[in-house]
Scaffold this active site. Structure first.
Site, short mmCIF file in Angstrom:
data_model
loop_
_atom_site.label_atom_id
_atom_site.label_comp_id
_atom_site.label_asym_id
_atom_site.label_seq_id
_atom_site.Cartn_x
_atom_site.Cartn_y
_atom_site.Cartn_z
N HIS A 1 13.53 40.39 33.16
CA HIS A 1 14.74 40.56 32.35
C HIS A 1 15.91 39.92 33.07
O HIS A 1 15.82 39.49 34.21
CB HIS A 1 15.03 42.06 32.14
CG HIS A 1 14.05 42.74 31.24
ND1 HIS A 1 14.32 43.01 29.93
CD2 HIS A 1 12.79 43.19 31.47
CE1 HIS A 1 13.27 43.61 29.38
NE2 HIS A 1 12.32 43.73 30.30
N GLU B 1 15.71 42.12 37.07
CA GLU B 1 16.91 41.72 36.33
C GLU B 1 17.47 40.53 37.10
O GLU B 1 18.07 40.68 38.16
CB GLU B 1 17.94 42.85 36.25
CG GLU B 1 17.46 44.09 35.50
CD GLU B 1 17.57 43.98 33.99
OE1 GLU B 1 18.13 42.96 33.50
OE2 GLU B 1 17.11 44.89 33.28
N HIS C 1 13.21 40.53 25.75
CA HIS C 1 14.57 40.50 25.22
C HIS C 1 14.95 39.04 25.04
O HIS C 1 15.16 38.31 26.00
CB HIS C 1 15.55 41.19 26.18
CG HIS C 1 15.46 42.69 26.13
ND1 HIS C 1 15.78 43.49 27.19
CD2 HIS C 1 15.09 43.52 25.11
CE1 HIS C 1 15.62 44.76 26.83
NE2 HIS C 1 15.19 44.80 25.58
N GLU D 1 17.65 36.67 26.82
CA GLU D 1 17.64 36.53 28.27
C GLU D 1 16.86 35.26 28.64
O GLU D 1 15.77 35.29 29.20
CB GLU D 1 17.05 37.80 28.89
CG GLU D 1 17.92 39.02 28.55
CD GLU D 1 17.28 40.38 28.81
OE1 GLU D 1 16.17 40.42 29.38
OE2 GLU D 1 17.89 41.39 28.44
ZN LIG Z 1 16.24 42.77 29.07
#
Ligand SMILES: [Zn+2]
Length: 439
Positions: A299, A374, A175, A178
């Site tokens: 992430h 995350e 992503h 990020e």
């Molecule tokens: Zn992500």
């Protein structure tokens, strides 16, 4: 979220335009207190693409974050007020945070000029990796997981002290907005090569580390040159652009938490592995599968450690071992700066999502331990983490990588070779205080 029509026009006309500015776009942190309030937010999430949700309204959400363009803020606040839903303004003007995101210059042939209070663009990261391979020719091999849609190399490094070791595989930056994820894994690379900490040295020595800082290079370049909050790859579909590469893997593809609409931020693509980035990475992973002991998908944000699967809360495979190992490692992560992480199943902790990387890795490659990180934070800055948090984030995450290895071994994983006795012995001899936290 920028309205779809405006976004499409912006992208079509943006080939030569200035970088898009998010002046007076506001980040809201919403604090729903019950399921009824969550349902109001879910309805907004499902029916209105004008708003860019950074943390989704899942049933047990502690908070939800969403960005609104200036012209829709009144409407959003009105809905929240009418529904009695508590919220706060996390950032009144997110452009201010974007303006403070220092992007560093890397000086070629000087690996020490890579700093940990700067973000870097793709060319800087790739140049640094090339320089590491020259500086540490016996340890570092440049590896490639193929090319992106726009023809960029998906570049990584293999760090190895000898043949035949088990593999730790780290994939980051899928992503593209990020930014903290490539920075964090680049720091890990630097530590594995240059640290004098015995535990870090043992971790480097005991495993073959495959680390890919930017697995969505086209999207990452776009975030630096045109549109800071771009998440997907850059392949055109009709008048829209981009597939969510973390919804495009061939594991329960398009079952939950993804979209058939190319304008959606969660667009899953026309079919599983439709995108060169995911297909090439999968092709790269398959021959390595038997040796991969630990797979990490990086992430942000939310401070979560997540375990497959994304389509069910059922404790499948070795879920309980993975949960226990993960929780202990997040305890180690919190030691340095007190940063709390929550560990749990993807579907229960964050969202129902299928076609995600880790589910495919777990289901098809049968890797024993598979996690999503995350990284920081919990709704204050979200994807726009200030550069003074890069180093602390990277340090605490590296602490947790080492403890994941340690805890995994305690649970009977990652024990090939004789490395455990060597690394523990070194710690005892040297009286390293870090040992205390394992006892
Ligand atoms: Zn992500």
């Amino acid at each position: 979220m920028i309205p779809k029509l405006i976004l499409s026009l912006l992208i079509i006309t943006c080939v030569s335009c200035e970088k898009f500015r998010f002046d007076n776009y506001t980040l809201y942190k919403i604090l729903p207190k019950d399921l009824n309030e969550i349902k109001v937010l879910q309805n907004l999430y499902d029916s209105d693409t004008r708003f860019d949700f950074w943390r989704d309204p899942v049933p047990n959400a502690e908070y939800v974050t969403v960005v609104s363009a200036p012209k829709y803020k009144g409407e959003l606040e009105g809905l929240l007020n009418r529904s009695g839903i508590a919220f706060e303004v996390a950032m009144q003007n997110i452009q201010n945070a974007i303006d403070k995101e220092r992007v560093g210059q890397y000086n070629r042939n000087n690996i020490w000029s890579m700093r940990w209070d700067r973000y870097y663009d793709l060319s800087a990261i790739n140049a640094w990796l090339d320089d590491l391979a020259r500086q540490f020719p016996s340890l570092v091999t440049i590896v490639s997981a193929g090319t992106s849609y726009e023809g960029r190399d998906i570049k990584g490094v293999k760090i190895s002290h000898g043949e035949g070791r088990r593999i730790i595989f780290i994939e980051s930056g899928i992503h593209s907005r990020e930014w903290i994820t490539p920075s964090t894994v680049c720091y890990a690379i630097s530590q594995l090569l240059t640290s004098t900490d015995p535990e870090t040295m043992a971790a480097a020595r005991d495993f073959d580390w495959y680390i890919f800082p930017v697995t969505n290079p086209d999207g990452y370049v776009w975030t630096h040159t045109e549109f800071r909050l771009w998440r997907k790859n850059r392949r055109p579909y009709g008048s829209e652009f981009g597939v969510d590469l973390n919804r495009n893997w061939n594991s329960n593809w398009l079952v939950r938490g993804s979209s058939t609409n190319p304008s959606s931020i969660n667009y899953a693509g026309p079919g599983p592995f439709s995108e060169p980035e995911t297909k090439h990475l999968a092709d790269y992973l398959r021959p390595l599968a038997d040796r991969i002991e630990l797979y990490l998908s990086m992430h942000s944000s939310g401070q979560l450690l997540l375990i497959p699967f994304g389509n069910t809360t059922e404790p499948l495979a070795n879920y309980h071992d993975a949960l226990n190992i993960g929780r202990r490692a997040m305890g180690a992560l919190s030691v340095r700066y007190g940063t709390p992480y929550t560990t749990g199943n993807v579907a229960e902790a964050i969202y129902y999502a299928t076609g995600i990387t880790v589910d495919w890795v777990k289901e098809h490659l049968h890797v024993p331990l598979v996690y999503i990180y995350e990284l920081r934070d919990r709704g204050t800055y979200g994807h726009l983490l200030p550069p003074d948090q890069i180093l602390p984030t990277a340090e605490e995450t590296m602490d947790s990588f080492l403890d994941l290895i340690h805890q995994a071994r305690r649970f009977g994983y990652m024990n090939s070779g004789n490395s455990l006795s060597v690394s523990l012995g070194m710690k005892i001899i040297l009286g390293i205080t870090v040992l205390q936290r394992f006892l």
